[in-house]
Each structure stands twice: as C-alpha cells, then as structure tokens.
Write an enzyme that holds these catalytic residues in place. Sequence first.
Site, short mmCIF file in Angstrom:
data_model
loop_
_atom_site.label_atom_id
_atom_site.label_comp_id
_atom_site.label_asym_id
_atom_site.label_seq_id
_atom_site.Cartn_x
_atom_site.Cartn_y
_atom_site.Cartn_z
N TYR A 180 9.24 21.48 -2.56
CA TYR A 180 9.78 20.12 -2.45
C TYR A 180 11.28 20.12 -2.73
CZ TYR A 180 9.99 15.03 -3.07
OH TYR A 180 10.30 13.69 -2.95
N LYS A 218 14.26 19.26 -0.05
CA LYS A 218 15.14 18.09 -0.26
C LYS A 218 16.60 18.51 -0.38
CE LYS A 218 12.01 14.79 -0.13
NZ LYS A 218 12.02 13.81 0.97
N1 LIG Z 1 8.20 7.93 -4.64
C1 LIG Z 1 9.14 8.66 -5.22
O1 LIG Z 1 9.26 8.72 -6.46
C2 LIG Z 1 10.13 9.43 -4.39
C3 LIG Z 1 11.24 9.98 -5.03
C4 LIG Z 1 12.17 10.70 -4.28
C5 LIG Z 1 11.98 10.83 -2.92
N2 LIG Z 1 10.89 10.28 -2.32
C6 LIG Z 1 10.75 10.46 -0.88
O2 LIG Z 1 10.61 9.20 -0.28
C7 LIG Z 1 9.88 9.36 0.94
C8 LIG Z 1 8.76 8.33 0.99
O3 LIG Z 1 7.87 8.60 -0.07
P1 LIG Z 1 6.89 7.50 -0.70
O4 LIG Z 1 6.95 7.71 -2.16
O5 LIG Z 1 7.16 6.16 -0.13
O6 LIG Z 1 5.48 8.10 -0.24
P2 LIG Z 1 4.24 7.45 0.55
O7 LIG Z 1 3.19 8.49 0.47
O8 LIG Z 1 3.95 6.07 0.05
O9 LIG Z 1 4.78 7.33 2.05
C9 LIG Z 1 5.00 8.45 2.84
C10 LIG Z 1 4.70 8.08 4.28
O10 LIG Z 1 5.01 9.22 5.10
C11 LIG Z 1 3.96 9.40 6.04
N3 LIG Z 1 3.89 10.80 6.45
C12 LIG Z 1 3.55 11.86 5.69
N4 LIG Z 1 3.57 12.99 6.42
C13 LIG Z 1 3.92 12.62 7.68
C14 LIG Z 1 4.11 13.34 8.89
N5 LIG Z 1 3.91 14.66 8.95
N6 LIG Z 1 4.49 12.66 10.00
C15 LIG Z 1 4.67 11.31 9.96
N7 LIG Z 1 4.50 10.58 8.83
C16 LIG Z 1 4.13 11.23 7.71
C17 LIG Z 1 2.71 8.96 5.28
O11 LIG Z 1 1.63 8.66 6.17
C18 LIG Z 1 3.22 7.75 4.52
O12 LIG Z 1 3.09 6.55 5.27
C19 LIG Z 1 9.42 10.81 0.99
O13 LIG Z 1 10.29 11.57 1.78
C20 LIG Z 1 9.52 11.24 -0.46
O14 LIG Z 1 9.69 12.64 -0.60
C21 LIG Z 1 9.95 9.58 -3.02
#
Ligand SMILES: NC(=O)c1ccc[n+]([C@@H]2O[C@H](COP(=O)([O-])OP(=O)(O)OC[C@H]3O[C@@H](n4cnc5c(N)ncnc54)[C@H](O)[C@@H]3O)[C@@H](O)[C@H]2O)c1
Length: 266
Positions: free
Chosen positions: A154, A158
């Site tokens: 991860y 990133k």
């Molecule tokens: N939640 C956190 O604390 C956090 C922190 C830093 C970064 N992020 C990043 O934010 C982004 C969104 O995360 P989130 O927390 O909202 O997660 P989430 O799981 O709620 O949403 C992720 C979405 O991505 C979709 N997805 C996953 N794999 C996919 C693929 N191969 N093709 C198309 N769609 C796909 C899923 O179906 C889902 O709708 C991610 O990139 C995550 O790494 C999240």
Amino acid sequence: MGLLEGRVAIVTGGASGIGRAIAGAFAAEGARIFIVDVNAEGIAGVIADHGHNTADGCEADVRDEAAVRRAVERCVRRFGRLDIAVNNAGTGAFSPVHEMPLEEWQRVLDVNLTGVFLCLKHEAAQMIRQGDGGAIVNIASLNARQPAEGMAAYCAAKAGVAMLTEVAALELGRHGIRVNAIGPGLVRTPMTEPLRAVPGVEAAYLAETPLGFVGEPSDVAALALWMVSPAARWLTGQTIYLDGGASLRKYPPLFDLFAHSQATSE
Ligand SMILES: NC(=O)c1ccc[n+]([C@@H]2O[C@H](COP(=O)([O-])OP(=O)(O)OC[C@H]3O[C@@H](n4cnc5c(N)ncnc54)[C@H](O)[C@@H]3O)[C@@H](O)[C@H]2O)c1
C-alpha cells in the site's frame, strides 16, 4: 451558479466512501458526475441520489485498460465531454513484508498504482483532444510519505501515485491540464472499518494526530472540490496531506497493536 456548472467529472471508486463524497460535492456545485467502479449496486445508489440528468456511471475495473478506455468513452457519449477526473479507486492489504504473497503485492500495486496510471492516461488523452485543459486529482495517502508496518504494498503504491502526479503535471501543464493529489490520513469509510475495529488502533492513531480527530469523507471532498475549481488554477504537481497533522508524527505500531488485540481476545 455552482462552482462546477457545465463541467463533467469522472470519479473512480465513486460508489463508496471518499469517492462517493467527492462525487456528491461536485454534483452539488453543478457538475455532472460519471462513476467508474466495480460496485454496480453502489453506482446505482449514486445515480438514485442525484438523478439521471446529473449522474451516470459504469461498472469497470481500473486494472483493465480496455474497460477504462470504454468508461471514458461512455462518459463522453453520455455527457459530451470530460473536464475533471478523480482517480480514487483503491484497496488495502496487511501482511509483513517477509511473508507477503506475491499475488497480494501485485493486486495492491495493480489497483492503487497501475489503475491510477490507466485512468489518468485515458482521461488526459480525452482532455487533450478537447483542447481546453482540465483538472485531475489522484487520491494518494498519508502512507505515500509515512511508512506503516504491514502495509508495504500500500505504502509503495501510494508513494508511486505521488510521483506519478508530479510527472503527469510536468507533462500535461502545456495542455492546461492540472494534476494534483490528496494524501488523506485516517478517514471514516468502509475500507478502514476493520482497522478501526482493532482495539487500541484508533486511539493510537489519534495520539499521533495533532488535531485529535479522525477525518470524514466530506473533509476530503472539500479539498478535492477546491483543487478542481478555478480558484486552484495555479496549483499543479502537488500532493496535499490532509490528515489533522498526522504526517508530522509517526504511524502507530500496528504489529504491536494487532498482537496485543489477539492476545487479549484469546
Ligand atoms: N479511508 C482512509 O482512511 C483512506 C486514507 C488514505 C487514502 N485512502 C484512499 O482513498 C481511496 C478511497 O478509499 P475509501 O476509504 O473511500 O474506500 P472504500 O472501500 O469506501 O471505497 C473504495 C471504492 O473503490 C472501488 N474499487 C476498489 N477496487 C476497484 C477496482 N479495481 N476498480 C474499480 N473500482 C474499485 C470499491 O468498489 C469502492 O467503491 C482509496 O484509494 C484509498 O486508498 C483512504
């Protein structure tokens, strides 16, 4: 009149969490939104929330270049153009680096880094064809700059997104296309539910967060909205860490916390 009136935006991973909040914030400012996600039910939910005139989408896996290309084409057929893209689809994994199966490393790199590249490639190509610029936001993470135990794939993916953002900004500036990234800290979404459920993890994380609270998807949406708006017209190539100050300190010791929670549940 909304900040994004007349604009068309793709949001990948827009069926849930941060992406869904970003899509909602753009729609509230007058944009038409096109969701690209593997979660068909979630896409239908976003369309139901905003109505068919404002929202559409298609099921596509960001790892599949042909599917990504078709998704961009579908968006343009449906709404006529593409001005804004948020490459947010992402996934996680947890395993010590010396035990991590290659398939797990590959899956995380494929979705979180190659997926961002493929989407950016086809979105930027469309914006260049249109000839009047655009704005792209990639969702990186606090872990682009802060290492976390058990999260080698991860963190590496990133960090790659942050550098890809810089190179793309360097190349695409001549076309009037701005490319930036957001590096969120811990945000309350379905993805982080299992991590936050481990006893002690959220408290340890907050102890290393100067502002002392976990972020909400709406916090990330507010920054994404500013990044794609005309107010940010001079911003490109930047990753902004939106994390309550967590990047100023260190990530919680996840191995110790997980071992402790396992020991107390036995
Ligand atoms: N939640 C956190 O604390 C956090 C922190 C830093 C970064 N992020 C990043 O934010 C982004 C969104 O995360 P989130 O927390 O909202 O997660 P989430 O799981 O709620 O949403 C992720 C979405 O991505 C979709 N997805 C996953 N794999 C996919 C693929 N191969 N093709 C198309 N769609 C796909 C899923 O179906 C889902 O709708 C991610 O990139 C995550 O790494 C999240």
